[in-house]
Scaffold this motif. Structure first.
Motif, short mmCIF file in Angstrom:
data_model
loop_
_atom_site.label_atom_id
_atom_site.label_comp_id
_atom_site.label_asym_id
_atom_site.label_seq_id
_atom_site.Cartn_x
_atom_site.Cartn_y
_atom_site.Cartn_z
N GLU A 1 -11.09 0.29 -6.71
CA GLU A 1 -11.74 1.36 -7.48
C GLU A 1 -11.82 1.06 -8.97
O GLU A 1 -12.22 1.92 -9.74
N GLU B 1 0.83 -1.21 0.00
CA GLU B 1 0.00 0.00 0.00
C GLU B 1 0.86 1.26 0.00
O GLU B 1 0.53 2.24 -0.66
N LYS C 1 0.64 4.09 -2.85
CA LYS C 1 0.24 5.46 -2.50
C LYS C 1 1.33 6.47 -2.84
O LYS C 1 1.04 7.60 -3.23
N GLU D 1 -7.15 -0.28 -4.04
CA GLU D 1 -8.19 0.53 -3.40
C GLU D 1 -9.59 0.09 -3.82
O GLU D 1 -10.57 0.71 -3.44
N TYR E 1 -2.79 0.92 -8.05
CA TYR E 1 -3.46 1.66 -6.98
C TYR E 1 -4.97 1.48 -7.06
O TYR E 1 -5.63 1.26 -6.05
#
Length: 172
Positions: A71, A9, A13, A69, A65
């Motif tokens: 998404e 992570e 990030k 996440e 990412y």
């Protein structure tokens, strides 16, 4: 296992912060080109190429990412109907199915990058950018996507059950 997940992570990030800077830079470059072209009737020769490379970087480096996440664009019809272990298993299968795609990006991205490097290929513009640089974005993006897939599976495995999460939300 938590340490590995935190590391993955952190990498993802950190890349997102770099991507935010590049998005701002992309906006500045495009704005500059519009002003130069239409305001001063003096277009540049470098903005289109550099903008393309920045956009390519953003696309390939953001995939990991987005996966970690949760998404990515997805159809959740069946996922929303399942609860508990069945939901977790289906989510893990979904993530695992991304890994072969990411491996293809990694392998073929590496092949085209290495081939371009060996041949000394450069862009057919005045900038003459060595093409192994933008081609490497494909390979690195595939690697980041594999890393994110592993991280996402770990995240799903270690997350509490639905009942525990619902109780925790009620307490908050």
């Amino acid at each position: 296992m938590r340490g590995v997940l935190k590391g993955i992570e952190y990498v993802q990030k950190t890349i997102v912060y770099l991507l935010a800077i590049l998005i701002a830079l992309l906006a500045i470059i495009v704005f500059y080109e519009v002003i130069a072209r239409y305001g001063f009737r003096s277009p540049t020769i470098w903005t289109n190429e550099i903008s393309s490379y920045i956009l390519q970087f953003i696309v390939f480096f953001s995939m990991g990412y987005l996966l970690i996440e949760d998404e990515h664009l997805k159809v959740t019809f069946f996922l929303d109907k399942l609860k508990g272990k069945a939901n977790k298993v289906l989510r893990i299968i979904n993530v695992i199915l991304v890994i072969p795609y990411a491996a293809i990006l990694l392998i073929y991205g590496w092949n085209i990058t290495a081939s371009s490097f060996e041949r000394g290929s450069v862009s057919p513009t005045l900038l003459s950018v060595p093409l192994w640089i933008p081609y490497s974005f494909i390979c690195i993006g595939g690697g980041l996507l594999i890393l994110a897939g592993i991280g996402n599976v770990l995240k799903i495995i270690t997350e509490p059950n639905d009942a525990t999460v619902k109780e925790a939300k009620l307490i908050d």
